[in-house]
Structures are given as C-alpha cells and as structure tokens.
Write an enzyme that holds these catalytic residues in place. Structure first.
Site, PDB file in Angstrom:
ATOM      1  N   TYR A   1       0.854  -1.190   0.000  1.00 19.23           N
ATOM      2  CA  TYR A   1       0.000   0.000   0.000  1.00 19.23           C
ATOM      3  C   TYR A   1       0.891   1.242   0.000  1.00 19.23           C
ATOM      4  O   TYR A   1       1.589   1.531   0.974  1.00 19.23           O
ATOM      5  CB  TYR A   1      -0.890   0.047   1.241  1.00 19.23           C
ATOM      6  CG  TYR A   1      -1.984  -0.993   1.310  1.00 19.23           C
ATOM      7  CD1 TYR A   1      -2.308  -1.803   0.220  1.00 19.23           C
ATOM      8  CD2 TYR A   1      -2.719  -1.169   2.475  1.00 19.23           C
ATOM      9  CE1 TYR A   1      -3.319  -2.741   0.294  1.00 19.23           C
ATOM     10  CE2 TYR A   1      -3.748  -2.100   2.554  1.00 19.23           C
ATOM     11  CZ  TYR A   1      -4.036  -2.889   1.465  1.00 19.23           C
ATOM     12  OH  TYR A   1      -5.042  -3.817   1.555  1.00 19.23           O
TER      13      TYR A   1
ATOM     14  N   LEU B   1     -18.367  -1.176   2.286  1.00 23.77           N
ATOM     15  CA  LEU B   1     -19.089  -0.060   1.670  1.00 23.77           C
ATOM     16  C   LEU B   1     -18.926  -0.061   0.152  1.00 23.77           C
ATOM     17  O   LEU B   1     -19.246   0.926  -0.509  1.00 23.77           O
ATOM     18  CB  LEU B   1     -18.602   1.273   2.240  1.00 23.77           C
ATOM     19  CG  LEU B   1     -18.692   1.430   3.756  1.00 23.77           C
ATOM     20  CD1 LEU B   1     -18.274   2.830   4.177  1.00 23.77           C
ATOM     21  CD2 LEU B   1     -20.079   1.102   4.273  1.00 23.77           C
TER      22      LEU B   1
ATOM     23  N   ARG C   1     -16.342   0.192  -1.658  1.00 29.63           N
ATOM     24  CA  ARG C   1     -15.401   1.255  -2.042  1.00 29.63           C
ATOM     25  C   ARG C   1     -16.094   2.612  -2.173  1.00 29.63           C
ATOM     26  O   ARG C   1     -15.802   3.409  -3.067  1.00 29.63           O
ATOM     27  CB  ARG C   1     -14.652   0.882  -3.312  1.00 29.63           C
ATOM     28  CG  ARG C   1     -13.947  -0.469  -3.183  1.00 29.63           C
ATOM     29  CD  ARG C   1     -13.096  -0.798  -4.380  1.00 29.63           C
ATOM     30  NE  ARG C   1     -12.567  -2.151  -4.292  1.00 29.63           N
ATOM     31  CZ  ARG C   1     -11.486  -2.525  -3.614  1.00 29.63           C
ATOM     32  NH1 ARG C   1     -10.807  -1.616  -2.938  1.00 29.63           N
ATOM     33  NH2 ARG C   1     -11.078  -3.782  -3.603  1.00 29.63           N
ATOM     34  N   GLY C   2     -17.024   2.856  -1.252  1.00 27.80           N
ATOM     35  CA  GLY C   2     -17.714   4.131  -1.213  1.00 27.80           C
ATOM     36  C   GLY C   2     -19.025   4.168  -1.965  1.00 27.80           C
ATOM     37  O   GLY C   2     -19.774   5.139  -1.860  1.00 27.80           O
TER      38      GLY C   2
ATOM     39  N   SER D   1     -22.668   4.413   0.203  1.00 29.87           N
ATOM     40  CA  SER D   1     -22.500   5.557   1.104  1.00 29.87           C
ATOM     41  C   SER D   1     -23.242   6.735   0.511  1.00 29.87           C
ATOM     42  O   SER D   1     -23.919   6.612  -0.509  1.00 29.87           O
ATOM     43  CB  SER D   1     -21.008   5.900   1.279  1.00 29.87           C
ATOM     44  OG  SER D   1     -20.500   6.509   0.110  1.00 29.87           O
TER      45      SER D   1
END
Length: 334
Positions: free
Chosen positions: A59, A209, A211-212, A215
């Site tokens: 990462y 989620l 990846r958003g 939301s």
C-alpha cells in the site's frame, strides 16, 4: 458513546474489536489523503475500542506501514493488533506486476514490514493473493515457521477459494480469511463462507461499503482522480455507475426511515451476518470512523434485512469488483 465489543476471530485467532480499521485508503488508493487526519483516525479507532488495524506492505509502496507505525509509536503494543498482507509486486510507476509468496520472499517482506511498522512481531500475517507458482502449503508452512520463531502470532489468508482454504488449514491453523463481502458483493455465501465456518476460520470483510458506493459520498456524474482505484474499476464506470447508484438510492430510502446513513446500514448488514465476521472499515477521517462506530447500535429486523436485500440484490450490481487482469488473480472467483 458506543462501546466496541470484542469477538473471537476464528477458532484459533485473537480476540479483536467487533469492527476493524483498514488503512489502504490512507496511502493514495482513493486519491490524496491528509496525513494528520489519517493519524487522528487511527487514534480515534483505538480510543473507541477497535483493536485490529489492517494494512499491506504494498500500500503506497510501504507508505501505509510507515504511517501506521508513526501513529502507533506511543501506543502500548498490547493495545492493538496488526494484520499485514504481503506478496504484491509493484513497479515504481505503481502498476501491479504479480505476486511472490515464496518462503524466502515472505521472510524478506516480513522483515521490512516489522521495520516500517516499528514492531517485533505481526499479529496476523497473510499472502495478499494466491501465488500460482507456489503451493499454498509451502507458503503457509513457511509462515508457520515464523509463528514458531515468534515473529508472527497468527496466519491469515486473503481472497482464496474453498479448496485452497482446506489445503491451507491442513498445514497450520488459519485465523481468518480476508475477503470482500458486502450487501451487493455476496459471492462468498455459496461455498467460501460455509467452508470457513466448517474449518473454524473467521472472516475479516473488506469492501463493506463497496469502495464508497454504499454511502452518501457519490452522485451521478462523479469523476475520479487518475490515482483513485475507482477510476479503473468497472463498477464505477459509465452506465455501470448509473445503474449501481440506483441501487444505492433504494437503500437510501430505507436508511432515511431508520434515521441512519447508507454506510451505517451497509455496515449493520455485514454485522448481522454473524459474530465470526469482522468488517474492515476503510475510514480516512475521524467523522467517517465515528459514523461507522454508530452502526454497531443498529439492529436490523428480519423484515428490514429482507427489504435491504430486495432493494439492492447482489445479482443486480453492474460490473465486476476489479478490472479483468486483477480478477484473474483471484482464487476466490474461480
């Protein structure tokens, strides 16, 4: 204030907070992030009772481990647990170039991770993907040697299928499987999840989620920075995004009636799947973490669960969860 209870991670794993913090988004995977806010979020997670922090040595080319190491420098080691993925190969330009889980490579990756994180052991160490060139038995056996040597406490796996789970568990105890699981990503339910439960292997669920997507942060016509993972993800492209946002709109109506956010209902749904499933929340801001913690207070009834699943059926989601080259690397999708 919501208290984060502990749960047992698999039959042989550690006791961890009921939700965990995922660090990937703090190191550029979803565009730029703020260092001070990221560190504040790590501190907020620990202060709220979370204990497990997940990262990967690839990462941000090691940036995420160094960031987490800095954030944890003044925290007692017994107050947190680190879950680390290894083996992902990246070029200087950031492209993924395969996987390497050979025993010698694993020991090298482990040594660098401990140095970047500032610790002398990793709580859960796992290959990030199945290496087609290395039998899983060799990789797991080598990590087991590191457990015996005291450098690793528990062995985990990531994105592997049921047969690989069985082969790995025959070599050494496996604490957990890290895999994507969400209201609209439910592929593990057919075979992988039942196998994990049969073997006493916990689940740390990422992508809770989506990846958003699940939301209130995305709208029609949303554009993503070139360094944002979603700029290259089929679920966030063109007509796929439009179709998927329609599913989210249906979930938003249910959330509004509960006085909750879409994200909170998505987290509550995963929590409802069982105490052996620990959601990894990829928060990058303190307010987003606080929103996630509040989901622990939501108890969905059977009728609400059915309504959610009807509003956003997994088979209705448009686009695969990764682009084709990365999908080909997923043992869990075979």
């Amino acid at each position: 204030m919501t208290t984060i209870d502990k749960t047992q991670l698999g039959a042989t794993g550690p006791k961890v907070g009921r939700i965990a913090l995922g660090g990937m988004g703090m190191s550029g995977s979803y565009g730029r992030s703020d260092r001070s806010e990221s560190i504040a979020t790590i501190h907020a997670a620990l202060d709220s009772g979370a204990t497990l922090i997940d990262t990967g040595d690839f990462y941000g080319h090691g940036h995420n481990e160094m960031l987490i190491g800095q954030a944890l420098a003044d925290r007692p080691r017994e107050d947190y647990q680190l879950s680390v993925k290894f083996g992902g190969l990246r070029s200087p330009a950031g492209h993924f170039e395969g996987i390497d889980t050979r025993p010698a490579a694993m020991r090298n990756f482990l040594a660098y991770s401990m140095r970047r994180l500032g610790v002398d052991y990793i709580d859960i160490y796992r290959p990030s993907r199945l290496d087609p060139a290395v039998p899983i038995e060799d990789t797991v056996g080598a990590i087991a040697d590191m457990v015996e040597a005291g450098y690793v406490r528990h062995i985990g796996l990531s994105e592997v299928g049921a047969q690989t789970l069985r082969r790995a568990a025959a070599v050494a105890p496996i604490a957990d499987l890290q895999i994507e699981y969400a209201l609209i990503t439910r592929g593990i339910e057919a075979d992988i999840l039942p196998t994990a439960r049969e073997l006493g292997i916990g689940i740390t669920a990422y992508g809770v989620l989506s990846r958003g997507l699940l939301s209130d942060s995305l709208g029609a016509g949303h554009t993503f920075a070139p360094d944002d993972f979603r700029a290259h993800s089929p679920r966030f492209q063109g007509e796929n995004l439009t179709a998927n946002l329609e599913l989210v709109a249906a979930v938003r109506e249910i959330a509004a009636r509960r006085g909750a956010s879409v994200a909170q209902l998505a987290i509550a749904w995963v929590l409802s799947r069982g105490s052996d499933i620990v959601p990894l929340i990829g928060a990058r801001r303190v307010d987003r973490w606080s929103e996630a913690v509040a989901a622990l207070d939501i108890r969905l009834t059977d009728s609400e669960l059915a309504e959610l699943e009807a509003a956003a059926p997994a088979e209705a989601v448009a686009g695969t969860r990764y682009a084709a080259p990365m999908m080909a690397m997923l043992d869990s999708e075979r």
